[in-house]
Design a protein around this motif. Sequence first.
Motif, PDB file in Angstrom:
ATOM      1  N   SER A 147       0.803  -1.226   0.000  1.00 18.00           N
ATOM      2  CA  SER A 147       0.000   0.000   0.000  1.00 18.00           C
ATOM      3  C   SER A 147       0.834   1.273   0.000  1.00 18.00           C
ATOM      4  O   SER A 147       0.397   2.285  -0.530  1.00 18.00           O
ATOM      5  N   ALA A 148       2.038   1.233   0.582  1.00 16.70           N
ATOM      6  CA  ALA A 148       2.794   2.480   0.758  1.00 16.70           C
ATOM      7  C   ALA A 148       4.054   2.593  -0.093  1.00 16.70           C
ATOM      8  O   ALA A 148       4.551   3.705  -0.274  1.00 16.70           O
ATOM      9  N   CYS A 149       4.567   1.483  -0.616  1.00 19.71           N
ATOM     10  CA  CYS A 149       5.890   1.515  -1.254  1.00 19.71           C
ATOM     11  C   CYS A 149       5.900   1.100  -2.725  1.00 19.71           C
ATOM     12  O   CYS A 149       6.679   1.623  -3.518  1.00 19.71           O
ATOM     13  N   GLY A 177       4.098   1.598  -5.209  1.00 12.77           N
ATOM     14  CA  GLY A 177       3.806   2.609  -6.226  1.00 12.77           C
ATOM     15  C   GLY A 177       5.065   3.105  -6.919  1.00 12.77           C
ATOM     16  O   GLY A 177       5.048   3.388  -8.119  1.00 12.77           O
ATOM     17  N   CYS A 178       6.151   3.205  -6.195  1.00  8.33           N
ATOM     18  CA  CYS A 178       7.431   3.646  -6.769  1.00  8.33           C
ATOM     19  C   CYS A 178       8.460   2.515  -6.808  1.00  8.33           C
ATOM     20  O   CYS A 178       9.238   2.404  -7.743  1.00  8.33           O
ATOM     21  N   ASN A 206       9.371   6.530 -10.849  1.00 12.15           N
ATOM     22  CA  ASN A 206       9.366   7.808 -10.131  1.00 12.15           C
ATOM     23  C   ASN A 206      10.676   8.097  -9.399  1.00 12.15           C
ATOM     24  O   ASN A 206      10.678   8.718  -8.349  1.00 12.15           O
ATOM     25  N   SER A 226       7.063  14.002   8.126  1.00 14.64           N
ATOM     26  CA  SER A 226       6.720  14.420   6.763  1.00 14.64           C
ATOM     27  C   SER A 226       7.471  15.703   6.426  1.00 14.64           C
ATOM     28  O   SER A 226       7.566  16.605   7.245  1.00 14.64           O
ATOM     29  N   PRO A 247       6.949   7.270   3.066  1.00 16.75           N
ATOM     30  CA  PRO A 247       6.747   7.576   1.658  1.00 16.75           C
ATOM     31  C   PRO A 247       6.624   9.079   1.442  1.00 16.75           C
ATOM     32  O   PRO A 247       6.256   9.814   2.363  1.00 16.75           O
ATOM     33  N   PRO A 248       6.932   9.529   0.233  1.00 17.94           N
ATOM     34  CA  PRO A 248       6.885  10.963  -0.035  1.00 17.94           C
ATOM     35  C   PRO A 248       5.479  11.558   0.067  1.00 17.94           C
ATOM     36  O   PRO A 248       5.331  12.756   0.258  1.00 17.94           O
ATOM     37  N   SER A 249       4.456  10.722   0.008  1.00 19.01           N
ATOM     38  CA  SER A 249       3.078  11.223   0.107  1.00 19.01           C
ATOM     39  C   SER A 249       2.699  11.614   1.528  1.00 19.01           C
ATOM     40  O   SER A 249       1.680  12.256   1.740  1.00 19.01           O
ATOM     41  N   GLY A 250       3.515  11.241   2.500  1.00 16.25           N
ATOM     42  CA  GLY A 250       3.241  11.591   3.887  1.00 16.25           C
ATOM     43  C   GLY A 250       3.554  10.458   4.828  1.00 16.25           C
ATOM     44  O   GLY A 250       3.558   9.293   4.445  1.00 16.25           O
ATOM     45  N   ARG A 251       3.822  10.822   6.052  1.00 18.65           N
ATOM     46  CA  ARG A 251       4.232   9.850   7.068  1.00 18.65           C
ATOM     47  C   ARG A 251       3.127   8.826   7.323  1.00 18.65           C
ATOM     48  O   ARG A 251       1.947   9.170   7.391  1.00 18.65           O
TER      49      ARG A 251
END
Length: 122
Positions: free
Chosen positions: A52-54, A56-57, A64, A91, A98-102
């Motif tokens: 869910s958190a990693c 994506g990249c 990315n 964050s 992740p860069p989207s937030g803590r």
Amino acid sequence: MKASKLIILSLFTLSIYSCSYDSESDLIDADDPMDPNLIVNYTDNVEPIIQSACIGCHASPPVNGAPFSLVSFEQVNQRASAMLNRMSLQSGSPGAMPPSGRLPQSTIDVFEQWIDDGKLED
């Protein structure tokens, strides 16, 4: 001229009152405490976090600008301590993931418990 100053002052005041403060206690999910007797493993507890958190990249191949993949137990196991350090940063801090937030503190606690339990796969 007075009307434009009044509008600017009103917008400024509104923006101040709409801001919020994220404290560490806000990040802890008090309704879902970590069971200290639970043995955390990769398949049941950590892999869903990575998915869910990693991923994506950190897919295969990475996208990315991610420098490596995190799609297998071996890849996550190898980088676990460094990952915990990066996800524990606040964050906006350099290198925070992740860069989207803590992530919520309870999620970080699960990852840390997995490391403490010996990084079990199943």
